[in-house]
Scaffold this motif. Structure first.
Motif, PDB file in Angstrom:
ATOM      1  N   ASN A   1      43.166   5.290 -18.882  1.00 48.63           N
ATOM      2  CA  ASN A   1      43.758   6.625 -18.871  1.00 48.63           C
ATOM      3  C   ASN A   1      45.102   6.686 -18.161  1.00 48.63           C
ATOM      4  O   ASN A   1      45.863   7.622 -18.370  1.00 48.63           O
ATOM      5  CB  ASN A   1      42.809   7.622 -18.183  1.00 48.63           C
TER       6      ASN A   1
ATOM      7  N   GLY B   1      46.294  10.334 -19.990  1.00 45.04           N
ATOM      8  CA  GLY B   1      45.165   9.785 -20.729  1.00 45.04           C
ATOM      9  C   GLY B   1      44.459  10.801 -21.591  1.00 45.04           C
ATOM     10  O   GLY B   1      44.453  12.004 -21.303  1.00 45.04           O
TER      11      GLY B   1
ATOM     12  N   ASN C   1      46.452   6.996 -24.034  1.00 48.32           N
ATOM     13  CA  ASN C   1      45.971   5.993 -23.083  1.00 48.32           C
ATOM     14  C   ASN C   1      46.926   4.810 -23.060  1.00 48.32           C
ATOM     15  O   ASN C   1      47.664   4.564 -24.022  1.00 48.32           O
ATOM     16  CB  ASN C   1      44.577   5.494 -23.475  1.00 48.32           C
TER      17      ASN C   1
END
Length: 525
Positions: A268, A199, A255
Protein backbone atom coordinates in the motif's frame (compact mmCIF):
# COMPACT_ATOMS: atom_id res chain seq x y z
CA UNK A 1 3.10 30.67 79.01
CA UNK A 2 4.25 31.85 82.45
CA UNK A 3 4.85 35.52 83.31
CA UNK A 4 8.54 36.24 82.68
CA UNK A 5 10.12 38.82 85.00
CA UNK A 6 13.50 39.55 83.48
CA UNK A 7 15.60 40.77 86.37
CA UNK A 8 13.39 43.68 87.38
CA UNK A 9 14.14 43.14 91.08
CA UNK A 10 17.43 41.23 91.10
CA UNK A 11 19.03 43.28 88.36
CA UNK A 12 20.21 40.05 86.70
CA UNK A 13 20.22 39.64 82.89
CA UNK A 14 17.74 36.77 83.10
CA UNK A 15 17.23 36.48 79.34
CA UNK A 16 20.95 36.02 78.66
CA UNK A 17 21.42 33.62 81.58
CA UNK A 18 18.62 31.37 80.34
CA UNK A 19 19.93 31.63 76.77
CA UNK A 20 23.33 30.38 77.96
CA UNK A 21 21.74 27.60 79.98
CA UNK A 22 19.74 26.51 76.94
CA UNK A 23 22.70 26.72 74.57
CA UNK A 24 24.31 23.60 75.97
CA UNK A 25 21.04 21.70 75.79
CA UNK A 26 20.35 22.94 72.23
CA UNK A 27 23.45 21.13 70.98
CA UNK A 28 21.45 17.92 71.23
CA UNK A 29 18.81 19.42 68.93
CA UNK A 30 21.47 20.63 66.48
CA UNK A 31 22.94 17.12 66.30
CA UNK A 32 19.54 15.70 65.32
CA UNK A 33 19.01 18.48 62.75
CA UNK A 34 22.43 17.74 61.26
CA UNK A 35 21.57 14.05 61.16
CA UNK A 36 18.36 14.85 59.23
CA UNK A 37 20.13 17.18 56.79
CA UNK A 38 22.89 14.67 56.05
CA UNK A 39 20.33 11.89 55.68
CA UNK A 40 18.34 13.95 53.14
CA UNK A 41 21.55 14.75 51.24
CA UNK A 42 22.44 11.07 51.24
CA UNK A 43 19.00 10.15 49.91
CA UNK A 44 19.38 12.68 47.09
CA UNK A 45 22.84 11.33 46.29
CA UNK A 46 21.51 7.78 46.12
CA UNK A 47 18.58 8.82 43.92
CA UNK A 48 20.99 10.38 41.43
CA UNK A 49 23.31 7.37 41.52
CA UNK A 50 20.39 4.95 41.24
CA UNK A 51 19.23 6.70 38.06
CA UNK A 52 22.69 6.36 36.50
CA UNK A 53 22.87 2.69 37.46
CA UNK A 54 19.43 2.02 36.00
CA UNK A 55 20.19 3.97 32.80
CA UNK A 56 23.32 1.85 32.30
CA UNK A 57 21.32 -1.31 33.04
CA UNK A 58 18.60 -0.44 30.51
CA UNK A 59 20.96 1.14 27.99
CA UNK A 60 24.38 0.00 26.86
CA UNK A 61 24.56 -2.96 29.29
CA UNK A 62 21.28 -4.38 28.01
CA UNK A 63 22.34 -3.87 24.41
CA UNK A 64 25.75 -5.48 24.89
CA UNK A 65 24.19 -8.70 26.25
CA UNK A 66 22.10 -9.30 23.12
CA UNK A 67 23.49 -11.27 20.18
CA UNK A 68 21.43 -9.16 17.79
CA UNK A 69 23.59 -6.15 18.66
CA UNK A 70 26.55 -7.94 17.04
CA UNK A 71 24.73 -8.91 13.87
CA UNK A 72 24.21 -5.47 12.38
CA UNK A 73 24.12 -5.05 8.63
CA UNK A 74 25.44 -2.26 6.45
CA UNK A 75 23.22 -1.64 3.41
CA UNK A 76 23.96 0.45 0.34
CA UNK A 77 21.94 1.18 -2.80
CA UNK A 78 23.43 1.65 -6.26
CA UNK A 79 20.92 4.47 -6.90
CA UNK A 80 19.31 6.09 -3.85
CA UNK A 81 17.33 8.49 -6.02
CA UNK A 82 15.21 5.48 -7.01
CA UNK A 83 15.57 3.03 -4.10
CA UNK A 84 16.90 3.65 -0.59
CA UNK A 85 17.54 0.69 1.68
CA UNK A 86 18.35 -0.10 5.31
CA UNK A 87 18.55 -3.34 7.24
CA UNK A 88 16.01 -4.50 9.79
CA UNK A 89 18.00 -6.15 12.58
CA UNK A 90 20.03 -9.21 11.65
CA UNK A 91 17.59 -10.83 9.20
CA UNK A 92 18.79 -9.37 5.90
CA UNK A 93 20.92 -11.88 4.02
CA UNK A 94 24.44 -10.82 3.13
CA UNK A 95 25.14 -10.24 -0.54
CA UNK A 96 23.64 -8.32 -3.46
CA UNK A 97 19.88 -8.02 -3.89
CA UNK A 98 18.16 -6.81 -7.07
CA UNK A 99 15.16 -4.45 -7.00
CA UNK A 100 13.01 -3.37 -9.95
CA UNK A 101 10.20 -0.84 -9.44
CA UNK A 102 7.18 -1.22 -11.72
CA UNK A 103 4.79 1.18 -9.99
CA UNK A 104 4.73 3.64 -7.09
CA UNK A 105 1.97 3.72 -4.52
CA UNK A 106 -0.20 6.81 -4.45
CA UNK A 107 -3.12 8.10 -2.44
CA UNK A 108 -6.50 8.91 -3.94
CA UNK A 109 -7.09 12.59 -4.72
CA UNK A 110 -10.35 14.25 -5.76
CA UNK A 111 -10.23 17.81 -7.09
CA UNK A 112 -13.56 19.58 -7.65
CA UNK A 113 -14.59 21.93 -10.42
CA UNK A 114 -14.27 25.66 -9.95
CA UNK A 115 -17.25 27.23 -8.19
CA UNK A 116 -18.76 30.60 -9.01
CA UNK A 117 -20.30 33.20 -6.75
CA UNK A 118 -23.39 32.63 -4.61
CA UNK A 119 -26.31 34.94 -3.96
CA UNK A 120 -27.92 35.42 -0.56
CA UNK A 121 -31.58 36.13 0.20
CA UNK A 122 -31.02 39.86 -0.23
CA UNK A 123 -29.57 39.34 -3.68
CA UNK A 124 -26.01 40.12 -2.60
CA UNK A 125 -23.29 38.10 -4.32
CA UNK A 126 -20.23 36.70 -2.57
CA UNK A 127 -17.46 34.14 -2.98
CA UNK A 128 -17.93 30.65 -1.57
CA UNK A 129 -16.37 30.19 1.88
CA UNK A 130 -16.55 27.82 4.82
CA UNK A 131 -19.62 29.64 6.11
CA UNK A 132 -21.50 29.35 2.82
CA UNK A 133 -24.69 27.32 3.16
CA UNK A 134 -25.05 24.35 0.81
CA UNK A 135 -28.57 25.57 -0.02
CA UNK A 136 -26.94 28.69 -1.52
CA UNK A 137 -25.06 26.37 -3.86
CA UNK A 138 -28.37 24.95 -5.07
CA UNK A 139 -28.69 21.79 -3.00
CA UNK A 140 -32.40 21.27 -2.39
CA UNK A 141 -33.78 21.57 1.14
CA UNK A 142 -37.43 22.01 0.13
CA UNK A 143 -40.20 20.43 2.15
CA UNK A 144 -40.63 16.80 1.24
CA UNK A 145 -37.18 16.60 -0.31
CA UNK A 146 -33.99 15.40 1.28
CA UNK A 147 -30.38 15.44 0.12
CA UNK A 148 -27.81 13.14 1.71
CA UNK A 149 -24.10 13.07 0.95
CA UNK A 150 -22.25 9.87 1.89
CA UNK A 151 -18.49 9.61 2.33
CA UNK A 152 -17.04 6.10 2.84
CA UNK A 153 -13.42 5.18 3.49
CA UNK A 154 -12.37 1.80 4.82
CA UNK A 155 -14.75 0.85 7.63
CA UNK A 156 -15.95 4.43 8.11
CA UNK A 157 -19.14 5.69 6.52
CA UNK A 158 -20.51 9.16 7.20
CA UNK A 159 -23.95 10.38 6.05
CA UNK A 160 -24.44 14.15 5.92
CA UNK A 161 -28.11 15.15 5.69
CA UNK A 162 -28.31 18.63 4.17
CA UNK A 163 -30.55 21.12 5.97
CA UNK A 164 -31.12 24.85 5.62
CA UNK A 165 -28.22 25.47 8.04
CA UNK A 166 -25.68 22.98 6.62
CA UNK A 167 -22.50 24.80 5.53
CA UNK A 168 -19.38 24.09 3.51
CA UNK A 169 -17.53 23.65 6.80
CA UNK A 170 -20.06 20.98 7.85
CA UNK A 171 -19.39 19.09 4.61
CA UNK A 172 -15.61 19.31 5.17
CA UNK A 173 -16.03 18.11 8.79
CA UNK A 174 -17.94 15.04 7.56
CA UNK A 175 -15.16 14.25 5.08
CA UNK A 176 -12.57 14.51 7.83
CA UNK A 177 -14.66 12.34 10.13
CA UNK A 178 -14.58 9.69 7.41
CA UNK A 179 -10.77 9.80 7.51
CA UNK A 180 -10.04 12.15 4.60
CA UNK A 181 -7.96 15.28 4.36
CA UNK A 182 -10.49 17.84 3.15
CA UNK A 183 -10.17 21.50 2.23
CA UNK A 184 -11.97 24.22 0.30
CA UNK A 185 -9.41 26.54 -1.28
CA UNK A 186 -10.94 30.03 -1.51
CA UNK A 187 -8.22 31.15 -3.92
CA UNK A 188 -8.71 28.26 -6.33
CA UNK A 189 -12.46 28.07 -5.55
CA UNK A 190 -12.34 24.27 -5.44
CA UNK A 191 -12.74 21.36 -3.05
CA UNK A 192 -9.67 19.18 -2.50
CA UNK A 193 -10.25 15.74 -0.95
CA UNK A 194 -7.42 13.31 -0.24
CA UNK A 195 -7.07 9.89 1.37
CA UNK A 196 -4.81 10.05 4.41
CA UNK A 197 -2.78 7.03 3.25
CA UNK A 198 -1.65 5.65 -0.07
CA UNK A 199 -2.68 2.36 -1.63
CA UNK A 200 -5.88 0.79 -2.89
CA UNK A 201 -6.76 -0.32 0.64
CA UNK A 202 -7.41 3.34 1.46
CA UNK A 203 -9.60 4.18 -1.54
CA UNK A 204 -12.72 6.23 -0.72
CA UNK A 205 -16.09 6.90 -2.31
CA UNK A 206 -18.36 9.91 -2.24
CA UNK A 207 -21.98 9.69 -3.34
CA UNK A 208 -25.24 11.61 -2.89
CA UNK A 209 -29.00 11.02 -3.11
CA UNK A 210 -31.72 13.60 -3.44
CA UNK A 211 -35.43 12.87 -3.07
CA UNK A 212 -37.09 13.44 -6.41
CA UNK A 213 -33.74 13.98 -8.10
CA UNK A 214 -30.90 12.01 -9.57
CA UNK A 215 -28.05 10.39 -7.67
CA UNK A 216 -25.11 12.75 -7.57
CA UNK A 217 -27.15 15.94 -8.02
CA UNK A 218 -26.07 17.36 -4.66
CA UNK A 219 -22.39 16.70 -5.39
CA UNK A 220 -22.61 18.41 -8.77
CA UNK A 221 -23.68 21.59 -6.97
CA UNK A 222 -20.38 21.37 -5.04
CA UNK A 223 -18.34 20.99 -8.22
CA UNK A 224 -17.88 17.30 -7.48
CA UNK A 225 -18.99 14.06 -9.05
CA UNK A 226 -19.91 10.73 -7.56
CA UNK A 227 -16.81 8.57 -7.10
CA UNK A 228 -17.35 4.84 -6.65
CA UNK A 229 -14.91 1.94 -6.66
CA UNK A 230 -14.90 -1.84 -6.67
CA UNK A 231 -12.07 -3.97 -5.28
CA UNK A 232 -10.72 -6.59 -7.65
CA UNK A 233 -9.30 -10.00 -6.78
CA UNK A 234 -5.72 -8.82 -7.33
CA UNK A 235 -6.08 -6.14 -4.64
CA UNK A 236 -6.41 -3.22 -7.06
CA UNK A 237 -9.56 -1.09 -7.38
CA UNK A 238 -11.72 -0.21 -10.34
CA UNK A 239 -13.14 3.34 -10.26
CA UNK A 240 -16.37 4.77 -11.61
CA UNK A 241 -16.78 8.56 -11.91
CA UNK A 242 -17.55 11.26 -14.47
CA UNK A 243 -14.54 11.38 -16.79
CA UNK A 244 -16.22 13.77 -19.25
CA UNK A 245 -15.81 16.82 -17.01
CA UNK A 246 -12.31 18.12 -17.74
CA UNK A 247 -12.47 20.49 -14.77
CA UNK A 248 -13.05 17.64 -12.29
CA UNK A 249 -10.32 15.09 -11.64
CA UNK A 250 -9.63 11.94 -9.68
CA UNK A 251 -6.18 10.62 -8.94
CA UNK A 252 -6.84 6.94 -8.39
CA UNK A 253 -5.28 5.10 -5.46
CA UNK A 254 -2.60 2.65 -6.46
CA UNK A 255 -0.30 0.15 -4.79
CA UNK A 256 3.43 -0.02 -5.19
CA UNK A 257 4.67 -2.95 -7.25
CA UNK A 258 8.29 -4.05 -7.07
CA UNK A 259 10.31 -7.14 -7.90
CA UNK A 260 12.79 -8.16 -5.20
CA UNK A 261 15.18 -10.79 -6.48
CA UNK A 262 12.53 -11.71 -9.05
CA UNK A 263 9.60 -11.97 -6.59
CA UNK A 264 6.65 -9.62 -7.25
CA UNK A 265 5.70 -7.67 -4.13
CA UNK A 266 2.63 -5.42 -3.81
CA UNK A 267 2.26 -2.89 -0.98
CA UNK A 268 0.00 0.00 0.00
CA UNK A 269 2.92 2.36 0.51
CA UNK A 270 6.29 3.20 -1.00
CA UNK A 271 8.04 1.91 2.11
CA UNK A 272 8.32 -1.85 1.93
CA UNK A 273 9.86 -4.30 4.40
CA UNK A 274 10.84 -7.70 3.07
CA UNK A 275 13.35 -10.32 4.20
CA UNK A 276 15.07 -7.97 6.63
CA UNK A 277 15.34 -5.09 4.14
CA UNK A 278 13.53 -1.77 4.53
CA UNK A 279 13.08 -0.32 1.04
CA UNK A 280 12.00 3.22 0.26
CA UNK A 281 11.09 3.45 -3.41
CA UNK A 282 11.15 6.87 -5.05
CA UNK A 283 10.94 6.22 -8.81
CA UNK A 284 9.95 3.65 -11.40
CA UNK A 285 13.02 1.87 -12.75
CA UNK A 286 11.55 0.39 -15.91
CA UNK A 287 13.55 -2.66 -16.96
CA UNK A 288 16.57 -1.57 -14.90
CA UNK A 289 17.39 -3.32 -11.63
CA UNK A 290 18.90 -1.50 -8.66
CA UNK A 291 21.59 -3.37 -6.73
CA UNK A 292 21.24 -3.42 -2.94
CA UNK A 293 24.40 -4.63 -1.17
CA UNK A 294 24.28 -6.04 2.37
CA UNK A 295 27.56 -6.44 4.30
CA UNK A 296 28.64 -6.83 7.91
CA UNK A 297 28.73 -3.49 9.73
CA UNK A 298 31.93 -3.97 11.71
CA UNK A 299 32.10 -0.28 12.63
CA UNK A 300 28.65 -0.40 14.22
CA UNK A 301 29.72 -3.36 16.39
CA UNK A 302 32.94 -1.59 17.37
CA UNK A 303 31.04 1.59 18.27
CA UNK A 304 28.53 -0.38 20.32
CA UNK A 305 31.30 -2.06 22.35
CA UNK A 306 33.10 1.27 22.72
CA UNK A 307 29.94 2.92 24.05
CA UNK A 308 29.46 0.06 26.50
CA UNK A 309 33.04 0.43 27.79
CA UNK A 310 32.67 4.22 28.04
CA UNK A 311 29.42 4.00 30.02
CA UNK A 312 30.88 1.26 32.21
CA UNK A 313 33.92 3.44 33.02
CA UNK A 314 31.84 6.51 33.83
CA UNK A 315 29.65 4.53 36.22
CA UNK A 316 32.57 2.73 37.85
CA UNK A 317 34.41 6.02 38.36
CA UNK A 318 31.39 7.50 40.10
CA UNK A 319 31.15 4.49 42.39
CA UNK A 320 34.91 4.61 43.09
CA UNK A 321 34.79 8.34 43.84
CA UNK A 322 31.88 7.83 46.24
CA UNK A 323 33.40 4.84 48.05
CA UNK A 324 36.98 6.14 48.30
CA UNK A 325 36.02 9.75 49.06
CA UNK A 326 38.07 11.71 51.60
CA UNK A 327 36.71 11.75 55.12
CA UNK A 328 34.67 14.76 56.18
CA UNK A 329 35.34 14.19 59.88
CA UNK A 330 34.71 17.39 61.78
CA UNK A 331 32.43 18.83 59.11
CA UNK A 332 28.76 19.28 59.97
CA UNK A 333 25.97 21.12 58.15
CA UNK A 334 26.23 24.84 58.79
CA UNK A 335 23.87 26.63 61.15
CA UNK A 336 22.12 29.80 60.00
CA UNK A 337 24.59 31.86 62.08
CA UNK A 338 27.56 30.10 60.48
CA UNK A 339 26.17 30.60 56.97
CA UNK A 340 25.73 34.31 57.59
CA UNK A 341 29.41 34.57 58.50
CA UNK A 342 30.59 32.85 55.27
CA UNK A 343 30.47 33.76 51.57
CA UNK A 344 28.61 31.61 49.02
CA UNK A 345 31.78 30.02 47.63
CA UNK A 346 32.97 28.89 51.05
CA UNK A 347 29.51 27.55 51.91
CA UNK A 348 29.45 25.54 48.69
CA UNK A 349 32.92 24.08 49.35
CA UNK A 350 31.99 23.20 52.93
CA UNK A 351 28.79 21.41 51.95
CA UNK A 352 30.47 19.68 48.99
CA UNK A 353 33.04 18.22 51.37
CA UNK A 354 30.22 16.62 53.35
CA UNK A 355 28.13 15.52 50.36
CA UNK A 356 31.09 13.90 48.61
CA UNK A 357 31.74 11.71 51.65
CA UNK A 358 28.17 10.54 52.30
CA UNK A 359 28.71 7.16 50.58
CA UNK A 360 32.27 6.71 51.79
CA UNK A 361 32.86 3.02 52.62
CA UNK A 362 29.19 2.29 51.84
CA UNK A 363 28.62 -1.48 51.68
CA UNK A 364 26.06 -1.26 48.85
CA UNK A 365 28.43 0.82 46.73
CA UNK A 366 31.20 -1.65 47.44
CA UNK A 367 29.08 -4.62 46.39
CA UNK A 368 28.21 -2.94 43.09
CA UNK A 369 31.84 -2.05 42.37
CA UNK A 370 32.98 -5.54 43.20
CA UNK A 371 30.35 -7.12 40.96
CA UNK A 372 31.34 -4.93 38.04
CA UNK A 373 35.07 -5.51 38.40
CA UNK A 374 34.82 -9.25 39.05
CA UNK A 375 32.52 -9.78 36.06
CA UNK A 376 34.74 -7.86 33.67
CA UNK A 377 37.82 -9.67 34.96
CA UNK A 378 36.28 -13.08 34.26
CA UNK A 379 36.89 -15.55 31.45
CA UNK A 380 34.69 -17.13 28.79
CA UNK A 381 35.03 -20.54 27.15
CA UNK A 382 35.19 -20.25 23.37
CA UNK A 383 36.19 -23.15 21.10
CA UNK A 384 37.94 -24.89 23.98
CA UNK A 385 39.93 -21.80 25.01
CA UNK A 386 39.70 -19.44 27.95
CA UNK A 387 39.10 -15.93 26.61
CA UNK A 388 38.84 -12.61 28.41
CA UNK A 389 38.43 -8.95 27.56
CA UNK A 390 42.18 -8.72 27.11
CA UNK A 391 41.80 -11.18 24.22
CA UNK A 392 39.94 -8.35 22.48
CA UNK A 393 42.46 -5.70 23.53
CA UNK A 394 40.20 -4.35 26.28
CA UNK A 395 42.47 -3.92 29.29
CA UNK A 396 43.07 -2.10 32.55
CA UNK A 397 46.15 0.09 32.74
CA UNK A 398 46.88 2.25 35.79
CA UNK A 399 45.90 0.63 39.10
CA UNK A 400 44.99 4.09 40.38
CA UNK A 401 41.98 4.01 38.04
CA UNK A 402 40.59 1.16 40.14
CA UNK A 403 39.37 -1.12 37.36
CA UNK A 404 38.57 1.22 34.47
CA UNK A 405 38.87 -0.30 31.00
CA UNK A 406 40.70 0.85 27.88
CA UNK A 407 40.41 -0.30 24.26
CA UNK A 408 43.84 -0.65 22.75
CA UNK A 409 44.13 1.26 19.51
CA UNK A 410 41.18 3.53 20.31
CA UNK A 411 42.04 6.88 18.70
CA UNK A 412 40.05 8.71 21.40
CA UNK A 413 42.05 7.14 24.26
CA UNK A 414 45.41 8.84 24.77
CA UNK A 415 46.77 6.05 26.94
CA UNK A 416 46.25 3.27 24.33
CA UNK A 417 45.77 5.08 20.98
CA UNK A 418 49.12 3.97 19.57
CA UNK A 419 48.65 0.26 20.22
CA UNK A 420 47.38 -2.46 17.89
CA UNK A 421 43.61 -2.36 17.36
CA UNK A 422 42.84 -5.90 18.47
CA UNK A 423 39.12 -5.28 18.89
CA UNK A 424 38.46 -4.23 15.29
CA UNK A 425 40.68 -7.05 14.02
CA UNK A 426 38.72 -9.57 16.10
CA UNK A 427 35.38 -8.18 14.89
CA UNK A 428 36.48 -8.58 11.28
CA UNK A 429 38.22 -11.95 11.66
CA UNK A 430 36.19 -13.76 14.32
CA UNK A 431 32.98 -11.85 15.13
CA UNK A 432 31.50 -14.87 16.92
CA UNK A 433 34.29 -14.77 19.48
CA UNK A 434 33.71 -11.07 20.13
CA UNK A 435 29.98 -11.69 20.48
CA UNK A 436 30.52 -14.61 22.87
CA UNK A 437 32.89 -12.73 25.18
CA UNK A 438 30.93 -9.48 25.40
CA UNK A 439 27.43 -11.00 25.59
CA UNK A 440 28.53 -13.49 28.26
CA UNK A 441 30.06 -10.86 30.53
CA UNK A 442 27.36 -8.26 29.92
CA UNK A 443 24.70 -10.92 30.51
CA UNK A 444 26.19 -11.89 33.87
CA UNK A 445 26.42 -8.26 34.99
CA UNK A 446 22.87 -7.61 33.77
CA UNK A 447 21.62 -10.53 35.87
CA UNK A 448 23.56 -9.27 38.90
CA UNK A 449 22.08 -5.79 38.53
CA UNK A 450 18.62 -7.28 38.12
CA UNK A 451 19.04 -9.28 41.35
CA UNK A 452 20.20 -6.20 43.25
CA UNK A 453 17.11 -4.28 42.13
CA UNK A 454 14.58 -6.80 43.38
CA UNK A 455 12.11 -5.52 45.94
CA UNK A 456 12.75 -6.38 49.60
CA UNK A 457 11.39 -5.28 52.95
CA UNK A 458 14.02 -2.50 52.90
CA UNK A 459 14.00 -1.52 49.22
CA UNK A 460 11.60 -0.95 46.32
CA UNK A 461 11.74 -2.61 42.91
CA UNK A 462 14.21 -1.12 40.40
CA UNK A 463 16.17 0.36 43.28
CA UNK A 464 19.77 -0.46 44.12
CA UNK A 465 19.74 1.03 47.64
CA UNK A 466 17.52 0.58 50.71
CA UNK A 467 15.12 3.42 49.96
CA UNK A 468 12.36 2.08 52.24
CA UNK A 469 14.76 1.82 55.18
CA UNK A 470 16.16 5.29 54.55
CA UNK A 471 12.65 6.75 54.42
CA UNK A 472 11.79 5.01 57.68
CA UNK A 473 14.99 6.31 59.30
CA UNK A 474 14.18 9.87 58.23
CA UNK A 475 10.73 9.61 59.80
CA UNK A 476 12.35 8.38 63.02
CA UNK A 477 14.88 11.25 63.02
CA UNK A 478 12.13 13.82 62.52
CA UNK A 479 10.18 12.32 65.41
CA UNK A 480 13.30 12.55 67.58
CA UNK A 481 13.62 16.22 66.61
CA UNK A 482 10.00 16.94 67.50
CA UNK A 483 10.43 15.23 70.88
CA UNK A 484 13.64 17.17 71.55
CA UNK A 485 11.97 20.48 70.64
CA UNK A 486 9.15 19.77 73.11
CA UNK A 487 11.69 18.85 75.76
CA UNK A 488 13.73 22.03 75.24
CA UNK A 489 10.60 24.17 75.26
CA UNK A 490 9.53 22.64 78.59
CA UNK A 491 13.05 23.13 79.98
CA UNK A 492 13.08 26.80 78.97
CA UNK A 493 9.68 27.36 80.56
CA UNK A 494 10.98 25.73 83.76
CA UNK A 495 14.00 28.06 83.87
CA UNK A 496 11.76 31.10 83.43
CA UNK A 497 9.43 29.87 86.18
CA UNK A 498 12.39 29.44 88.54
CA UNK A 499 13.75 32.92 87.83
CA UNK A 500 10.26 34.39 88.05
CA UNK A 501 9.81 32.74 91.44
CA UNK A 502 13.17 34.20 92.54
CA UNK A 503 12.16 37.68 91.40
CA UNK A 504 8.86 37.39 93.27
CA UNK A 505 10.65 36.20 96.42
CA UNK A 506 13.13 39.10 96.21
CA UNK A 507 10.29 41.51 95.65
CA UNK A 508 8.49 40.21 98.74
CA UNK A 509 11.73 40.37 100.76
CA UNK A 510 12.34 43.94 99.71
CA UNK A 511 8.76 44.82 100.58
CA UNK A 512 9.14 43.29 104.08
CA UNK A 513 12.46 45.06 104.63
CA UNK A 514 10.88 48.39 103.73
CA UNK A 515 8.03 47.77 106.17
CA UNK A 516 10.42 46.91 109.04
CA UNK A 517 12.56 49.94 108.25
CA UNK A 518 9.51 52.18 108.36
CA UNK A 519 8.54 50.81 111.79
CA UNK A 520 11.91 51.55 113.38
CA UNK A 521 12.85 54.67 111.59
CA UNK A 522 9.70 56.09 110.28
CA UNK A 523 8.66 58.31 113.42
CA UNK A 524 8.93 62.19 113.74
CA UNK A 525 12.01 63.82 115.34
Amino acid sequence: MPIRMSGLVSGLDTENIIKELMAAQSQKKTKIENKITKHEWKTDKWKDLNKKLYDFYKGSLSKARLEGSFQTRKVSSADETKVKATASGSIAAYGTHKVKVEQLASAQFVTGSKLGEVTDAAGKKSQVSGATKLSQLGISVKAGEESTITIASGDKKIDLKVTEETTVNDFLASCREAGLTANYDTDQKRFFLTAENSGSEHAFSITSKTTGGKDGDALKKLGLSEVKFKKKDDGTVEYEYDKTNADFSVKEASNSIIYLNGARLVNNSNEISANGLNLEINAVTGDDEISINVTKDTQAVYDMVKTFVKDYNELLKELNDAYYADSSYGYEPLTSEQREAMNDEDIEKWEKKIKDSLLRRDSTVNSLMSAMKMTMAGTVDYNGKKCSLSTLGIVTTDYKEKGQLHIEGDADDESTAGKEDKLMAAIEEDPDMVMKIITDMAGKLYTTFNDKMKTTTNSSALTFYEDKQMSSDLTKYKKELSTMEDKLSAMEDRYYKQFTAMEKALSQLNSQSSSIASLFGGGSM
